[in-house]
Scaffold this motif. Structure first.
Motif, PDB file in Angstrom:
ATOM      1  N   ASP A  95       0.811  -1.217   0.000  1.00  0.00           N
ATOM      2  CA  ASP A  95       0.000   0.000   0.000  1.00  0.00           C
ATOM      3  C   ASP A  95       0.847   1.272   0.000  1.00  0.00           C
ATOM      4  O   ASP A  95       0.311   2.381  -0.038  1.00  0.00           O
ATOM      5  N   GLY A  96       2.146   1.116   0.066  1.00  0.00           N
ATOM      6  CA  GLY A  96       3.049   2.257   0.072  1.00  0.00           C
ATOM      7  C   GLY A  96       4.467   1.768   0.234  1.00  0.00           C
ATOM      8  O   GLY A  96       4.720   0.567   0.408  1.00  0.00           O
ATOM      9  N   THR A  97       5.404   2.700   0.184  1.00  0.00           N
ATOM     10  CA  THR A  97       6.811   2.321   0.213  1.00  0.00           C
ATOM     11  C   THR A  97       7.640   3.411   0.865  1.00  0.00           C
ATOM     12  O   THR A  97       7.150   4.506   1.136  1.00  0.00           O
ATOM     13  N   TRP A  98       8.906   3.100   1.100  1.00  0.00           N
ATOM     14  CA  TRP A  98       9.840   4.029   1.749  1.00  0.00           C
ATOM     15  C   TRP A  98      10.918   4.500   0.772  1.00  0.00           C
ATOM     16  O   TRP A  98      11.381   3.735  -0.086  1.00  0.00           O
ATOM     17  N   VAL A  99      11.348   5.735   0.964  1.00  0.00           N
ATOM     18  CA  VAL A  99      12.557   6.237   0.311  1.00  0.00           C
ATOM     19  C   VAL A  99      13.400   6.947   1.366  1.00  0.00           C
ATOM     20  O   VAL A  99      12.880   7.430   2.375  1.00  0.00           O
ATOM     21  N   ALA A 100      14.702   6.985   1.123  1.00  0.00           N
ATOM     22  CA  ALA A 100      15.618   7.608   2.082  1.00  0.00           C
ATOM     23  C   ALA A 100      16.084   8.973   1.622  1.00  0.00           C
ATOM     24  O   ALA A 100      16.786   9.664   2.362  1.00  0.00           O
ATOM     25  N   HIS A 101      15.701   9.379   0.413  1.00  0.00           N
ATOM     26  CA  HIS A 101      16.204  10.630  -0.149  1.00  0.00           C
ATOM     27  C   HIS A 101      15.079  11.312  -0.933  1.00  0.00           C
ATOM     28  O   HIS A 101      14.355  10.646  -1.684  1.00  0.00           O
TER      29      HIS A 101
END
Length: 541
Positions: free
Chosen positions: A366-372
């Motif tokens: 349902d969603g995701t992560w980014v670090a930048h």
């Protein structure tokens, strides 16, 4: 100060300076609230940590984890659900994560993302200054008074649209905050981080239209989730906040928690915002738990991808479990970051991010992560194209079937190479050196490395030496071999970094951890005393 607060503050000490900025955070009332949390829950926390030790001893004897027979009724009951998505948490398609320094907070909240996870945990080095200043920054950001100037550049929160929803990640149950004691005993780092943030900001967050939302790390059982739920209820009752205002998303980043996903949601169901695939910690946990088992030796980190059998099973089970219970199934971190001055390498890295996010959205996340911030557009484009709805909770994935054997299938193709050994040493040393300088995330080899990836590096080196594996080049990995290359790498990094670096100190701590002999539970607990500045006399509250 009321007599009740005065009573609660008995035997409470802050063994660190309280700056003028911190004085609005470490108020007498807030410290009394922390003391209540400690006195109420610390004994249970310690019991649960001891339970981890006992479970590890069982695994070392060959008793493999499995789905719990005593909670089968919870897994088979089709009627219960987690909480409905809270305000600002319905659509979480792209979440940015990072530490809580003032510049990062402004940049993250100005990013084109849906939520920002402000991290007091893996991407943060828990010096007193970092932890307290992070709380100040949260307080100021929530009230839109965080604008500042640094080296002639103005940092201001955007006003052209609503800011991303704020989520805070406190420290895990295993960490302590030695600068704050109750009856001479350090408070739990997680309770310290949660307590200060909640006490000062819960009502303001609700007034702003959202609420106090959290990411909960490093849990190994549903009983640890139950403890968090008890903390939430007491906090809401004590501060006059309606129950259910809090939301917690649990990072499934330990192999033990993977067998208790439904039970974890169940324990938190009034407060649950779903689960997250904490991929790097999950790999670390899997190596850590089965480090004595010669059948569980993994190849180079680059070979251990999300399509590896045990990782693929974990993702499928997490998505199915979350959607069955009506909560979000969040994807993992894109650790890649933009590579400057190398167009070809940067193009390849960004294609890697795109492929990773495409895999996640098609799997049903349902969603995701980014670090930048620069990666936000890539992730957004993928999820916007393939997930036109705010989430995919309606995708039930009922055809998916994941067994305990699937979760434990560590038959990962690939080799162990000298390059892999050297990369693990560079990553482990690089992260530890930064951490010792109060920096909690470090760019290395085009990736943003944090505690989780450093732990993977350390654990692989330990595992390879313990089992005397042979590299693809034909070299047997031994204690002596790892220590020899460690010295070469540490000397090289130290000579290039210039005066004042801490590579040699990091190497002193790292050396015993890569021999296949001693194994610290966490690198962060191993290093913590090096960054504490516990005062001999308490600050005045």
């Amino acid at each position: 100060m009321s007599p009740q607060v005065d009573t609660l503050l008995q035997d409470v000490q802050v063994l660190a300076p309280i700056s003028e900025a911190a004085s609005k955070i470490l108020t007498k009332e807030a410290c009394a609230f922390l003391a209540t949390l400690h006195r109420t829950f610390n004994a249970t926390r310690k019991q649960l940590l001891e339970r981890r030790v006992l479970r590890q001893a069982e695994i070392d004897k060959g008793v493999l984890p499995d789905f719990l027979p005593e909670t089968k009724h919870i897994r088979e009951d089709p009627t219960w659900r987690g909480a409905d998505p809270a305000p600002g948490m319905v659509d979480r398609r792209v979440e940015i994560t990072g530490p809580t320094d003032r510049k990062m907070v402004v940049n993250a909240l100005n990013s084109d993302v849906w939520t920002y996870m402000a991290d007091f945990e893996d991407s943060n080095s828990p010096t007193w200054e970092n932890m307290i200043n992070g709380q100040v920054n949260m307080y100021d950001a929530i009230r839109r008074q965080i604008d500042f100037n640094l080296n002639g550049k103005d940092y201001k929160l955007r006003t052209d649209r609503a800011l991303p929803t704020l989520i805070v990640r406190p420290r895990g149950w295993h960490l302590e905050e030695k600068h704050f004691t109750v009856g001479g005993e350090p408070i739990s780092g997680g309770l310290f981080d949660f307590g200060l943030y909640f006490f000062h900001n819960a009502k303001q967050l609700i007034a702003n239209g959202h609420g106090p939302y959290f990411y909960l790390p490093k849990m190994e059982s549903h009983l640890e989730a139950r403890l968090w739920n008890d903390v939430f209820n007491l906090a809401q009752d004590t501060c006059g906040v309606p129950r259910g205002s809090i939301r917690g998303t649990v990072l499934i980043e330990t192999i033990m928690a993977a067998f208790e996903m439904e039970e974890i949601i169940y324990e938190l169901r009034q407060h649950s915002s779903g689960l997250n695939c904490g991929r790097w910690d999950y790999i670390f946990s899997t190596i850590k738990k089965f480090r004595l088992n010669p059948n569980c030796v993994l190849p180079d980190r680059s070979c251990v991808t999300m399509t590896s059998p045990f990782m693929d099973a974990y993702v499928k089970l997490l998505i199915k479990t979350c959607h069955k219970r009506g909560v979000h199934a969040m994807g993992g971190m894109a650790a890649l970051i933009p590579i400057k001055n190398d167009e070809e390498a940067n193009k390849k890295a960004m294609e890697g991010v795109y492929s990773d996010k495409l895999r996640e959205v098609k799997a049903g996340h349902d969603g995701t992560w980014v670090a930048h911030p620069a990666l936000a557009k890539i992730a957004s484009d993928v999820f916007n194209q393939h997930m036109p709805t705010p989430n995919q909770i309606f995708r039930r994935n009922e055809e998916v079937s994941v067994s305990s054997q699937d979760l434990l299938n560590m038959n990962v193709p690939g080799s162990i190479t000298e390059e892999g050994i050297r990369k693990n040493l560079v990553i482990g040393l690089g992260y530890m050196e930064g951490w010792l300088r109060a920096v909690g995330c470090v760019p290395i080899y085009g990736l943003m490395e944090d505690a989780a990836t450093a732990e993977v590096s350390r654990s692989q080196l330990w595992q390879w030496a313990r089992h005397g594996v042979t590299t693809a080049e034909g070299k047997k990995v031994t204690k002596e071999y790892n220590l020899q290359i460690l010295k070469e790498v540490a000397d090289d990094l130290s000579s290039k970094a210039g005066a004042g670096n801490k590579y040699q100190l990091a190497a002193q701590y790292f050396a015993p951890q890569i021999t296949g002999e001693d194994y610290a539970d966490f690198l962060t607990t191993l290093l913590y005393n090096e960054i504490t500045t516990v005062a001999s006399t308490a600050a005045k509250l």
